[in-house]
Design an enzyme around this catalytic site. Structure first.
Site, PDB file in Angstrom:
ATOM      1  N   ASP A   1       0.803  -1.205   0.043  1.00  0.00           N
ATOM      2  CA  ASP A   1      -0.040   0.055  -0.048  1.00  0.00           C
ATOM      3  C   ASP A   1       0.972   1.206   0.004  1.00  0.00           C
ATOM      4  O   ASP A   1       1.696   1.374   0.965  1.00  0.00           O
ATOM      5  CB  ASP A   1      -0.697  -0.084   1.299  1.00  0.00           C
ATOM      6  CG  ASP A   1      -1.954   1.158   1.402  1.00  0.00           C
ATOM      7  OD1 ASP A   1      -1.601   2.249   0.572  1.00  0.00           O
ATOM      8  OD2 ASP A   1      -3.005   1.144   2.189  1.00  0.00           O
TER       9      ASP A   1
ATOM     10  N   ALA B   1      -0.269   5.027  -8.666  1.00  0.00           N
ATOM     11  CA  ALA B   1      -1.387   4.478  -7.561  1.00  0.00           C
ATOM     12  C   ALA B   1      -2.157   5.699  -7.252  1.00  0.00           C
ATOM     13  O   ALA B   1      -1.687   6.740  -6.992  1.00  0.00           O
ATOM     14  CB  ALA B   1      -0.629   3.813  -6.493  1.00  0.00           C
TER      15      ALA B   1
ATOM     16  N   TYR C   1      -9.904  14.534  -3.827  1.00  0.00           N
ATOM     17  CA  TYR C   1      -9.193  13.787  -4.923  1.00  0.00           C
ATOM     18  C   TYR C   1      -8.327  15.153  -5.492  1.00  0.00           C
ATOM     19  O   TYR C   1      -7.276  15.066  -5.706  1.00  0.00           O
ATOM     20  CB  TYR C   1     -10.223  13.165  -5.742  1.00  0.00           C
ATOM     21  CG  TYR C   1      -9.482  12.652  -7.240  1.00  0.00           C
ATOM     22  CD1 TYR C   1      -8.617  11.457  -6.841  1.00  0.00           C
ATOM     23  CD2 TYR C   1      -9.425  13.424  -8.381  1.00  0.00           C
ATOM     24  CE1 TYR C   1      -8.190  10.943  -8.093  1.00  0.00           C
ATOM     25  CE2 TYR C   1      -8.808  12.893  -9.354  1.00  0.00           C
ATOM     26  CZ  TYR C   1      -8.114  11.526  -9.350  1.00  0.00           C
ATOM     27  OH  TYR C   1      -7.454  11.159 -10.445  1.00  0.00           O
TER      28      TYR C   1
ATOM     29  N   LYS D   1      -4.357  15.908  -5.468  1.00  0.00           N
ATOM     30  CA  LYS D   1      -3.785  16.145  -7.035  1.00  0.00           C
ATOM     31  C   LYS D   1      -3.178  17.362  -7.105  1.00  0.00           C
ATOM     32  O   LYS D   1      -1.929  17.372  -7.819  1.00  0.00           O
ATOM     33  CB  LYS D   1      -4.683  15.613  -8.143  1.00  0.00           C
ATOM     34  CG  LYS D   1      -5.138  14.452  -7.980  1.00  0.00           C
ATOM     35  CD  LYS D   1      -3.989  13.108  -8.313  1.00  0.00           C
ATOM     36  CE  LYS D   1      -4.678  11.664  -8.476  1.00  0.00           C
ATOM     37  NZ  LYS D   1      -3.565  10.838  -8.719  1.00  0.00           N
TER      38      LYS D   1
END
Ligand SMILES: NC(=O)c1ccc[n+]([C@@H]2O[C@H](COP(=O)([O-])OP(=O)(O)OC[C@H]3O[C@@H](n4cnc5c(N)ncnc54)[C@H](OP(=O)(O)O)[C@@H]3O)[C@@H](O)[C@H]2O)c1
Length: 244
Positions: free
Chosen positions: A65, A89, A153, A157
């Site tokens: 992970d 990922a 998200y 990013k």
């Protein structure tokens, strides 16, 4: 195709989608790839699908992970020779902030942002000793445009962009380059989950009138890895979505 013969790459999210397409492109150019993801069976299939490297080495995988710092400690011990790190990922979000639990927020930031930060931290040290390295982070156009249901998200990013610019100041003198790719909407499992209404709405906003392919992103990654004078950039690959 420019040669990556003998270069060792580690590609997170390499078991499918964008990560696997980048690994395939690098392997075609002669690189030896280590793929990282959590699902071992999918990793095995992905490794066996790669073109064989043109030398004694073999492609490999690591199960882990990326949001877990201890994975990276082990990874750098197991695979110290990595010259090219691709942080692909990532996980999507589809929930308004008010409906997103603190655990889900933590998880998204951990995988999408901290995963790349940890990877860079551990491998930039190794690369700096060897005075050679290239790091590519897979960000997103949503970092610039944002979007309802994607706040965390987009934030994670966008975080990659400040991180990347700062790292340029820290690692350039060791001949390490670091860049971001900002894909638009790309045909992968991540976008397959969109319903037809959302899909049509997005499509109507893409001037080139199609979703991107994983090969479009692999081409961009190959360009960045072979362009010796490009660092600290955000390479947008979105069919014009963010320009319209
Ligand atoms: N597709 C798009 O339209 C699009 C657009 C912009 C940006 N991006 C970004 O591009 C990257 C790749 O996306 P994709 O579309 O190729 O997604 P995908 O097809 O869903 O693949 C995601 C990959 O990441 C791995 N992964 C997820 N969580 C992980 C974790 N915690 N630790 C290790 N590996 C993990 C997955 O394997 P396991 O599940 O087995 O771990 C898989 O290999 C992501 O960072 C995504 O945010 C995608």
């Amino acid at each position: 195709m420019l040669n990556l013969l003998g270069r060792c790459c580690l590609i997170t999210g390499g078991s499918r989608g964008i990560g696997l397409a980048i690994a395939t492109r690098f392997a075609q150019a002669g690189a030896t790839c280590t793929l990282v993801a959590r699902d071992e069976a999918q990793l095995r299939n992905a490794v066996s699908s790669l073109p064989a490297p043109n030398q004694q080495q073999e492609h490999d995988f690591l199960v882990g992970d990326v949001g877990d710092e201890s994975f990276w400690e082990l990874s750098v011990k197991t695979k110290p020779d990595i010259r090219i790190l691709v942080n692909s990922a990532g996980q999507p979000q589809n929930s308004l902030l008010r409906k997103t639990t603190p655990e889900a927020i933590d998880h998204l930031v951990r995988v999408n942002l901290l995963g790349a930060i940890y990877g860079t931290k551990f491998y930039a040290s190794e690369m700096s000793r060897r005075k050679e390295g290239c790091i590519i982070n897979i960000s997103s156009v949503l970092a610039d445009t944002g979007g309802a249901g994607s706040a965390i998200y987009a934030a994670s990013k966008a975080g990659l962009q400040g991180f990347t610019k700062s790292m340029v100041a820290e690692v350039s003198r060791f001949n390490i380059r670091i860049n971001n790719i900002l894909p638009g909407y790309i045909e992968t499992d991540m976008t397959a989950a969109m319903d037809s209404t959302a899909r049509s709405m997005v499509l109507s906003k893409i001037p080139l009138e199609r979703f991107g392919t994983v090969e479009d992103i692999a081409n961009a990654a190959h360009y960045l890895v072979t362009s010796r004078y490009v660092t600290g950039t955000n390479l947008v690959v979105d069919g014009g979505y963010s320009a319209s």
